[in-house]
Design an enzyme around this catalytic site. Structure first.
Site, PDB file in Angstrom:
ATOM      1  N   SER A 145       0.662  18.362  13.358  1.00  0.00           N
ATOM      2  CA  SER A 145      -0.487  19.249  13.196  1.00  0.00           C
ATOM      3  C   SER A 145      -0.778  19.499  11.714  1.00  0.00           C
ATOM      4  O   SER A 145      -1.043  18.561  10.977  1.00  0.00           O
ATOM      5  CB  SER A 145      -0.247  20.551  13.967  1.00  0.00           C
ATOM      6  OG  SER A 145      -1.430  21.285  14.125  1.00  0.00           O
ATOM      7  N   ASP A 170       0.037  14.454  16.944  1.00  0.00           N
ATOM      8  CA  ASP A 170      -0.999  15.265  17.575  1.00  0.00           C
ATOM      9  C   ASP A 170      -1.933  15.942  16.580  1.00  0.00           C
ATOM     10  O   ASP A 170      -2.215  17.139  16.687  1.00  0.00           O
ATOM     11  CB  ASP A 170      -0.374  16.317  18.503  1.00  0.00           C
ATOM     12  CG  ASP A 170      -1.206  16.488  19.777  1.00  0.00           C
ATOM     13  OD1 ASP A 170      -1.633  15.478  20.343  1.00  0.00           O
ATOM     14  OD2 ASP A 170      -1.440  17.635  20.200  1.00  0.00           O
ATOM     15  N   HIS A 363       0.818  21.062  22.700  1.00  0.00           N
ATOM     16  CA  HIS A 363       0.537  20.625  21.329  1.00  0.00           C
ATOM     17  C   HIS A 363       1.817  20.397  20.533  1.00  0.00           C
ATOM     18  O   HIS A 363       1.871  19.515  19.679  1.00  0.00           O
ATOM     19  CB  HIS A 363      -0.334  21.695  20.649  1.00  0.00           C
ATOM     20  CG  HIS A 363      -0.725  21.362  19.252  1.00  0.00           C
ATOM     21  ND1 HIS A 363      -1.294  20.155  18.886  1.00  0.00           N
ATOM     22  CD2 HIS A 363      -0.629  22.088  18.090  1.00  0.00           C
ATOM     23  CE1 HIS A 363      -1.547  20.157  17.580  1.00  0.00           C
ATOM     24  NE2 HIS A 363      -1.143  21.312  17.092  1.00  0.00           N
TER      25      HIS A 363
END
Length: 402
Positions: A145, A170, A363
């Site tokens: 991220s 991700d 996530h």
């Protein structure tokens, strides 16, 4: 004796299963686990002069092979890599350096509010240099991220000359930029505090922020901080809390999709601390006990001016970085190329990077499915001859997960 067709038999069986699940939930342990179960050592790396120094908390494992520099996502800490580190070091010969980024975890810096991509990229280079000297081992930057965006910025600049590989988890520019519009609402929806660290771990797991309890038990230690003090220091720190988490129905934590589901009729489990301000005239002495609670270590809402700079342009930067690259995505709602923006779609068709879509998870991919991420990264390292496989492989370092 009841026959096999006895209509009451299935009902008793279902009741028995419900009781077993209820007993299991009551017995579930949410107590924290130490970093030492997964990393070999912890260190505080000093960068700068005695008059103006920054101290970065790092966790390390391994003594040979390439160096995996692990960069966590916004609001998390290096401990989010704990279970993954144990998994990957059992698969390939490598070294691991996981660091608490500026403003996060136990890192203490002069300007903790400066979360610009430029500053944090420089921090990564400074920590590597302070730890391994001017000629560090071959480096594979791995980021999740926000940390993935910082990894791209660090790899594509002149800061780290020994980077040989880049792995981002991700994070896709297009969906990340779309997600920013709802980020403040997401942050406001979280509890602002927890009665105990066990409650913070329980909320993290039941809400779906971290879907792997093993990881939540070590990771949440780096995300929250117990605040103690007199009435003066606490008045500015205590803020209203959000609603309790709904037990058994996880919020959908795929932030790149900006999707948050909350559809449940199950009873709510309120794990947060009620709002208490020492300056309020109605506060009783017993109420002040709630001040000794756990709060988020970083207020990400105050970093909004840096969000755009983390992600804008990273697709082209990622593609232009002249090293082997791997993009790992959570399976979630989308499949494969559907998760990519235009630049990455074209680059993927041209074979400019490897991509793997992992099984459905949240996530926090490397926390939810650490073994799958370790498998993917180990294959990447072996394919490019960065590392050699170990003869013995374990699925997890933590006994109850084996």
């Amino acid at each position: 004796m009841a026959s096999d067709l006895d209509p009451e038999q299935p009902q008793r069986s279902q009741l028995s299963m419900w009781e077993e699940n209820f007993d299991m939930e009551k017995k579930r342990d949410y107590s924290p686990v130490s970093w030492s179960e997964y990393f070999e050592m912890m260190d505080d790396v000093v960068v700068g002069t005695a008059e103006s120094k920054d101290v970065f908390r790092v966790y390390k494992s391994g003594g040979d092979g390439p160096l995996l520099v692990l960069l966590h996502g916004g609001g998390h800490s290096a401990l989010s890599w704990a279970v993954f580190t144990a998994a990957v070091t059992s698969r390939v010969t490598c070294r691991v350096l996981a660091m608490d980024l500026r403003g996060h975890g136990a890192t203490q810096v002069q300007h903790a509010e400066d979360l610009s991509s430029h500053t944090m990229s420089r921090d990564v280079a400074n920590v590597v240099r302070a730890t391994y000297g001017e000629i560090p081992p071959p480096i594979i930057l791995v980021g999740h991220s926000m940390g993935g965006a910082i990894a791209v910025h660090a790899a594509c600049g002149p800061l780290l000359s020994s980077v040989v590989g880049l792995v981002i988890i991700d994070v896709v520019e297009g969906s990340a930029m779309d997600m920013l519009h709802s980020m403040q609402n997401f942050l406001r929806g979280r509890p602002k505090s927890f009665k105990t660290l066990d409650h913070a771990i329980e909320w993290s797991f039941k809400s779906g922020q971290i879907r792997n309890l093993e990881s939540a038990k070590v990771s949440m230690v780096g995300q929250v901080l117990r605040v103690e003090g007199d009435e003066g220091d606490m008045a500015e720190q205590v803020s209203p809390v959000g609603e309790g988490v709904t037990e058994g129905h996880k919020e959908y934590y795929d932030l790149n999709c900006a999707t948050h589901k909350a559809e449940s009729t199950a009873p709510e489990v309120n794990l947060s601390v009620p709002e208490v301000r020492p300056s309020d005239p109605e506060v009783r002495p017993s109420d002040l006990e709630t001040l000794n609670a756990y709060y988020w270590k970083i207020d990400l809402s105050k970093a909004e001016k840096y969000w755009d700079g983390w992600f804008r342009g990273i697709s082209n930067l990622f593609l232009s970085c002249n090293v082997p690259k791997l993009l790992l995505l959570a399976g979630a709602l989308f499949k494969g190329i559907d998760r990519l923006d235009r630049d990455l779609t074209i680059g993927q068709m041209q074979g400019k990077f490897m991509m793997q879509v992992l099984p459905p998870c949240g996530h926090a991919v490397h926390e939810d499915t650490p073994d799958k991420v370790a498998d993917a990264l180990a294959s990447f390292l072996i394919r490019h001859k960065f590392a050699e496989t170990r003869s013995e492989t374990k699925s997890s370092s933590f006994p109850f997960m084996r």
